[in-house]
Design a protein around this motif. Structure first.
Motif, PDB file in Angstrom:
ATOM      1  N   ASP A 287      -9.004  28.352   6.957  1.00  0.00           N
ATOM      2  CA  ASP A 287      -8.648  27.856   8.295  1.00  0.00           C
ATOM      3  C   ASP A 287      -9.606  28.412   9.360  1.00  0.00           C
ATOM      4  N   LEU A 288     -10.049  29.657   9.190  1.00  0.00           N
ATOM      5  CA  LEU A 288     -11.016  30.234  10.145  1.00  0.00           C
ATOM      6  C   LEU A 288     -12.288  29.400  10.157  1.00  0.00           C
ATOM      7  N   GLU A 289     -12.748  29.058   8.934  1.00  0.00           N
ATOM      8  CA  GLU A 289     -13.964  28.243   8.834  1.00  0.00           C
ATOM      9  C   GLU A 289     -13.753  26.911   9.568  1.00  0.00           C
ATOM     10  N   THR A 290     -12.585  26.301   9.355  1.00  0.00           N
ATOM     11  CA  THR A 290     -12.306  24.992   9.974  1.00  0.00           C
ATOM     12  C   THR A 290     -12.242  25.089  11.495  1.00  0.00           C
ATOM     13  N   VAL A 291     -11.500  26.080  12.014  1.00  0.00           N
ATOM     14  CA  VAL A 291     -11.352  26.120  13.484  1.00  0.00           C
ATOM     15  C   VAL A 291     -12.656  26.562  14.156  1.00  0.00           C
ATOM     16  N   CYS A 292     -13.424  27.442  13.489  1.00  0.00           N
ATOM     17  CA  CYS A 292     -14.717  27.835  14.072  1.00  0.00           C
ATOM     18  C   CYS A 292     -15.612  26.607  14.189  1.00  0.00           C
ATOM     19  N   ASP A 293     -15.588  25.796  13.146  1.00  0.00           N
ATOM     20  CA  ASP A 293     -16.385  24.572  13.159  1.00  0.00           C
ATOM     21  C   ASP A 293     -15.899  23.614  14.266  1.00  0.00           C
ATOM     22  N   ARG A 294     -14.573  23.486  14.338  1.00  0.00           N
ATOM     23  CA  ARG A 294     -13.979  22.540  15.308  1.00  0.00           C
ATOM     24  C   ARG A 294     -14.333  22.907  16.747  1.00  0.00           C
ATOM     25  N   TYR A 295     -14.320  24.211  17.067  1.00  0.00           N
ATOM     26  CA  TYR A 295     -14.538  24.635  18.457  1.00  0.00           C
ATOM     27  C   TYR A 295     -15.948  25.187  18.682  1.00  0.00           C
ATOM     28  N   ASN A 296     -16.848  24.970  17.711  1.00  0.00           N
ATOM     29  CA  ASN A 296     -18.237  25.407  17.849  1.00  0.00           C
ATOM     30  C   ASN A 296     -18.356  26.913  18.108  1.00  0.00           C
ATOM     31  N   VAL A 297     -17.637  27.672  17.281  1.00  0.00           N
ATOM     32  CA  VAL A 297     -17.634  29.136  17.369  1.00  0.00           C
ATOM     33  C   VAL A 297     -18.282  29.676  16.099  1.00  0.00           C
TER      34      VAL A 297
ATOM     35  N   VAL B 139     -15.232  31.514  23.641  1.00  0.00           N
ATOM     36  CA  VAL B 139     -15.452  32.420  22.498  1.00  0.00           C
ATOM     37  C   VAL B 139     -16.773  32.084  21.814  1.00  0.00           C
ATOM     38  N   CYS B 140     -17.605  33.139  21.574  1.00  0.00           N
ATOM     39  CA  CYS B 140     -18.867  32.896  20.853  1.00  0.00           C
ATOM     40  C   CYS B 140     -18.704  33.121  19.351  1.00  0.00           C
ATOM     41  N   ALA B 141     -17.834  34.076  18.960  1.00  0.00           N
ATOM     42  CA  ALA B 141     -17.771  34.409  17.530  1.00  0.00           C
ATOM     43  C   ALA B 141     -16.402  34.917  17.129  1.00  0.00           C
ATOM     44  N   VAL B 142     -16.085  34.653  15.855  1.00  0.00           N
ATOM     45  CA  VAL B 142     -14.980  35.339  15.184  1.00  0.00           C
ATOM     46  C   VAL B 142     -15.633  36.237  14.154  1.00  0.00           C
ATOM     47  N   ILE B 143     -15.276  37.533  14.153  1.00  0.00           N
ATOM     48  CA  ILE B 143     -15.860  38.454  13.166  1.00  0.00           C
ATOM     49  C   ILE B 143     -14.734  39.081  12.345  1.00  0.00           C
ATOM     50  N   ILE B 144     -14.901  39.024  11.023  1.00  0.00           N
ATOM     51  CA  ILE B 144     -13.863  39.525  10.107  1.00  0.00           C
ATOM     52  C   ILE B 144     -14.537  40.232   8.939  1.00  0.00           C
ATOM     53  N   GLU B 145     -13.962  41.342   8.500  1.00  0.00           N
ATOM     54  CA  GLU B 145     -14.478  42.010   7.294  1.00  0.00           C
ATOM     55  C   GLU B 145     -14.030  41.233   6.046  1.00  0.00           C
ATOM     56  N   GLY B 146     -14.903  41.187   5.042  1.00  0.00           N
ATOM     57  CA  GLY B 146     -14.539  40.550   3.765  1.00  0.00           C
ATOM     58  C   GLY B 146     -13.262  41.186   3.233  1.00  0.00           C
TER      59      GLY B 146
ATOM     60  N   LEU C 106     -26.755  36.906  18.130  1.00  0.00           N
ATOM     61  CA  LEU C 106     -27.181  35.575  17.704  1.00  0.00           C
ATOM     62  C   LEU C 106     -26.093  34.541  18.026  1.00  0.00           C
ATOM     63  N   ALA C 107     -24.829  34.930  17.803  1.00  0.00           N
ATOM     64  CA  ALA C 107     -23.706  34.030  18.099  1.00  0.00           C
ATOM     65  C   ALA C 107     -23.676  33.706  19.589  1.00  0.00           C
ATOM     66  N   SER C 108     -23.938  34.695  20.415  1.00  0.00           N
ATOM     67  CA  SER C 108     -23.891  34.488  21.862  1.00  0.00           C
ATOM     68  C   SER C 108     -25.089  33.665  22.337  1.00  0.00           C
ATOM     69  N   PHE C 109     -26.270  33.944  21.762  1.00  0.00           N
ATOM     70  CA  PHE C 109     -27.444  33.104  22.065  1.00  0.00           C
ATOM     71  C   PHE C 109     -27.142  31.645  21.734  1.00  0.00           C
ATOM     72  N   ASN C 110     -26.524  31.453  20.561  1.00  0.00           N
ATOM     73  CA  ASN C 110     -26.326  30.092  20.055  1.00  0.00           C
ATOM     74  C   ASN C 110     -25.304  29.305  20.865  1.00  0.00           C
ATOM     75  N   THR C 111     -24.247  29.976  21.306  1.00  0.00           N
ATOM     76  CA  THR C 111     -23.141  29.256  21.964  1.00  0.00           C
ATOM     77  C   THR C 111     -23.185  29.387  23.477  1.00  0.00           C
ATOM     78  N   ASN C 112     -23.984  30.361  23.944  1.00  0.00           N
ATOM     79  CA  ASN C 112     -24.044  30.663  25.385  1.00  0.00           C
ATOM     80  C   ASN C 112     -22.680  31.128  25.915  1.00  0.00           C
ATOM     81  N   LYS C 113     -21.895  31.749  25.035  1.00  0.00           N
ATOM     82  CA  LYS C 113     -20.583  32.284  25.436  1.00  0.00           C
ATOM     83  C   LYS C 113     -20.519  33.771  25.094  1.00  0.00           C
TER      84      LYS C 113
END
Ligand code: PLP
Length: 375
Positions: free
Chosen positions: A193-203, A169-176, A106-113
């Protein structure tokens, strides 16, 4: 025909299970402090869960995702209400690996990366994409190494941002909380910070709650300790209390298109009945409160054991770190004291994942046994 021999097995044959107890074919009872890799959430053979599954089987067990299935809607509504994510959508599948597979797609579909950022010592499952972002070369076949991915240390946002800036980059994946790796986790500022940078770079920001979710950490999801909102959350294990079911919670950022994701078995009637029963029990029996109470009691007792050098994890997803490798200790616990526990990539860590309705008397039994062995 032989079984394909890929599992090192303990010589125990469970034939019955009830609550925290497993009975083997010789009538010997074992305390389950491992829940079959953190799967048993509401306890073995919970009577309400059994009744709901049996009733469902008497009505309709399966039909594919070509027809209306109101049980999926009931499950989504209850999950949204209990987890606090009623503005997310649910896609159902059959396992944790499959949940992550769909999350990454889904992340790759969404970002095309294509490239994924994952973390050192991660475990996300064994299917192709999930294993490719799992930090263990031994379980990656050559065919899995084609997808671009980068493993980074936890808690270093500078390194993550440096990669996201490359715009592939299409996604950052991290375990809780890392499970198989050994109970390490990102700290609150890292999650924020992960939330912020993912938002900033559309990841796309994916949190894998396959093991740490469903109340195991003392909150419904472990990342909820950090006050962030991921784009996708993957779930499985505790969701069905042993019935195979997984899923992803998807934020409103994504537009569904018919045919984009799919599965034959995912979200079938029987699986939904099991998953609804689990949520009903978590809610009715206030299991999150029990997790927090039992966790505090367990940690208090663990601190009294001088050989325990470090206590890791949260809720009832805990690790006791010793200054020796725990394989022999685990064998003694199972064969001499009849208690199931788990191991981790970190060989000195004893992993504790009991059912969420465990009581103080079981914890007392566990520590009496541990003390007997250690002293
Ligand atoms: C964090 C995490 N993600 C994914 C998985 C894979 O789940 P499954 O074995 O259901 O495919 C696991 C299994 O241990 C896990 O701990």
């Amino acid at each position: 025909m032989n079984l394909f021999d890929v599992y090192p097995l303990y010589d125990v044959t469970p034939v019955k299970a009830n609550g925290i107890t497993i009975t083997d074919n010789n009538g010997m009872e074992y305390l389950d402090f491992y829940g079959g890799h953190g799967v048993i959430s509401i306890g073995h053979s919970h009577p309400y869960y059994l009744r709901k599954i049996k009733e469902q089987l008497d009505s309709i067990g399966f039909y594919s995702n070509a027809v209306q299935n109101p049980l999926q809607i009931e499950l989504a509504m209850k999950l949204g209400a209990l987890s606090g994510f009623d503005d997310y959508s649910l896609f159902l599948c059959n396992s944790g690996a499959e949940a992550n597979e769909n999350a990454l797609k889904l992340a790759s579909f969404n970002t095309n990366k294509k490239r994924v950022i994952a973390f050192n010592n991660s475990f996300h499952g064994r299917t192709s994409l999930a294993v490719s972002v799992t930090d263990n070369l031994k379980i990656n076949a050559p065919i899995n190494s084609t997808g671009p991915k980068t493993f980074l240390p936890l808690n270093n946002i500078g390194l993550v941002e440096k990669e996201l800036k490359k715009d592939d980059v299409c996604a950052v994946i991290i375990e809780g909380i890392q499970g198989v790796g050994g109970l390490d986790e990102g700290n609150t500022s890292f999650f924020k910070d992960l939330e912020t940078v993912c938002d900033r770079y559309n990841v796309i920001f994916i949190v894998d709650e396959v093991q740490s979710g469903y109340g195991r950490s003392g909150k419904f999801f472990a990342y909820q300790y950090h006050g962030v909102k991921p784009d996708i959350i993957s779930i499985a294990k505790g969701m069905g209390n042993g019935f195979p079911i997984g899923g992803i919670l998807i934020s409103q950022k994504f537009d569904p298109k018919h045919g984009m994701l799919g599965t034959t078995f995912g979200g079938n009637h029987l699986a939904c009945a099991a998953a609804i029963a689990v949520l009903d029990v978590i809610d009715d029996e206030k299991l999150l409160e029990n997790v927090n109470e039992m966790s505090a009691y367990f940690i208090k007792k663990a601190k009294m054991i001088s050989q325990v050098k470090n206590i890791k994890g949260r809720g009832l997803m805990l690790g006791l770190e010793f200054d020796f490798e725990v394989a022999a200790l685990r064998k003694k616990l199972i064969y001499e004291k009849h208690i199931f526990t788990g191991g981790a990539n970190n060989k000195k860590l004893l992993r504790i994942l009991p059912p969420l309705n465990i009581q103080k008397e079981h914890i007392d039994q566990f520590f009496n046994a541990l003390n007997d062995i250690l002293n």
